[in-house]
Design an enzyme around this catalytic site. Structure first.
Site, short mmCIF file in Angstrom:
data_model
loop_
_atom_site.label_atom_id
_atom_site.label_comp_id
_atom_site.label_asym_id
_atom_site.label_seq_id
_atom_site.Cartn_x
_atom_site.Cartn_y
_atom_site.Cartn_z
N HIS A 1 -1.00 -0.61 -9.91
CA HIS A 1 -1.62 -1.51 -8.93
C HIS A 1 -2.15 -2.77 -9.61
O HIS A 1 -3.33 -3.09 -9.58
CB HIS A 1 -2.74 -0.82 -8.15
CG HIS A 1 -3.01 -1.48 -6.81
ND1 HIS A 1 -3.56 -0.83 -5.75
CD2 HIS A 1 -2.79 -2.76 -6.39
CE1 HIS A 1 -3.67 -1.66 -4.71
NE2 HIS A 1 -3.20 -2.84 -5.08
N GLU B 1 -5.05 6.53 -5.68
CA GLU B 1 -5.22 5.72 -6.88
C GLU B 1 -6.61 5.94 -7.46
O GLU B 1 -7.58 5.98 -6.71
CB GLU B 1 -5.00 4.24 -6.54
CG GLU B 1 -3.59 3.95 -6.05
CD GLU B 1 -3.38 2.48 -5.70
OE1 GLU B 1 -4.32 1.67 -5.85
OE2 GLU B 1 -2.27 2.14 -5.26
N ARG C 1 0.84 -1.18 0.00
CA ARG C 1 0.00 0.00 0.00
C ARG C 1 0.88 1.24 0.00
O ARG C 1 1.90 1.29 0.71
CB ARG C 1 -0.94 0.04 1.22
CG ARG C 1 -2.05 -1.00 1.20
CD ARG C 1 -3.04 -0.75 0.08
NE ARG C 1 -4.14 -1.71 0.04
CZ ARG C 1 -4.14 -2.85 -0.63
NH1 ARG C 1 -3.08 -3.21 -1.32
NH2 ARG C 1 -5.19 -3.64 -0.60
#
Length: 327
Positions: A287, A268, A240
């Site tokens: 991601h 994000e 993260r």
């Protein structure tokens, strides 16, 4: 007619990952392939939906948003839990929260990506690819390093961290590990040596983070920690973004002190004008960690099953069962 929103289908993979026909025969199913700009946009876009099928933490679901969704009766999450979801707020509203179980054969996909980022950063693979596509060859590609004989530091040695340790061993790297609860015995079982956080930072040629984001782990790599790293060391984050002080990280890569290989970010999707997009000494992926076909083949079929079962009055995988008792 019941309206169902499938959120955050950023790669446009949801429809082909499951059979939606049973659900579409009973409800209007809308796929959202773009992120909401902010909470106001999410509230406006989702106000008419009865069921939301979310993807991990891509759209945060705090109490303030839950309270603005008047028709919401069921919320599906992927994975066992969603830290960005206020389950208590859902329970107070009588909203059932249903999860999915397992990742199938994609269980180690995030560790595999961390390995890919490590090798890409060590060998300048993104620069080499970009150069060839621009008509160059080796010009502008940094001289890489061999990972054999180097030291890999792992911050977090759970399921994914331990898998990364195995990858490091296969590359003939020395493995160091640290986390706040890690024991020497657990580290040894994973093929690593337990050391202090400072020893890991100072002694590792590459450092990979494998921690769950929590109040205790947020900012666990700060400016002072980055300053302890070896010049030219690689910092890999597939966990993260907020585990790392972003401003300190940007300063370090801009100054050429370290290389950052990142799959996750504080915000994000990463904003178009974010300085990391143009920062030197970085390898960036959007991601992708857990997002493989094998994971979608678990997440989406179970999400469909959860929604169908809810419509049948027989909810599955409910993580706030007190809602059912109250009903």
């Amino acid at each position: 007619m019941t309206k169902i929103a499938v959120l955050d289908d950023w790669q446009g993979i949801a429809r082909q990952s499951a059979d939606w026909s049973k659900l579409e025969a009973r409800a209007e199913v809308v796929f959202f392939d773009e992120a909401f700009a902010d909470e106001d946009a999410a509230a406006a876009g989702l106000a008419e939906f009865d069921i939301l099928l979310s993807m991990r933490e891509r759209t945060p679901m705090p109490r303030s948003l839950i309270q603005r969704l008047p028709k919401l009766a069921m919320l599906g999450i992927t994975g066992a839990a969603n830290p960005s979801l206020d389950v208590a707020a859902c329970t107070e509203r009588g909203i059932a929260v249903c999860n999915t179980v397992g990742y199938g054969s994609g269980a180690f996909a995030t560790a595999e990506l961390a390995l890919g980022l490590l090798i890409a950063a060590a060998r300048g693979i993104p620069q080499g690819d970009a150069g060839i596509r621009q008509g160059e060859f080796q010009h502008g590609v940094p001289v890489g390093i061999s990972l054999a004989g180097k030291t890999l530091g792992l911050i977090g040695l759970g399921r994914l961290g331990a898998r990364m340790a195995r990858y490091g061993e296969a590359l003939d790297m020395t493995i160091l590990a640290w986390s706040q609860n890690l024991t020497a015995e657990t580290a040894q079982e994973a093929g690593a040596e337990l050391v202090s956080k400072d020893e890991l930072l100072e002694g590792s040629d590459a450092i990979s983070l494998h921690l769950v984001l929590s109040p205790r782990s947020r900012g666990i790599i700060g400016a002072a920690d980055i300053a302890r790293m070896k010049p030219g060391a690689i910092l890999i984050n597939t966990s993260r973004g907020p585990l790392v002080d972003e401003a300190a990280l940007i300063a370090a890569v801009t100054a050429g002190r370290i290389v950052a290989a990142l799959d996750v970010f504080d915000r994000e999707p990463l904003p178009a004008d974010h300085p990391l997009r143009t920062a030197p000494n970085t390898v960036l992926t959007p991601h992708l960690g857990y997002g493989v076909a094998e994971t979608w083949a678990v997440f989406y079929p179970q999400s469909v099953e959860n929604a169908v079962s809810f419509l049948d009055g027989k909810p599955l995988r409910v993580i706030n069962p007190e809602v059912l008792a109250a009903g």
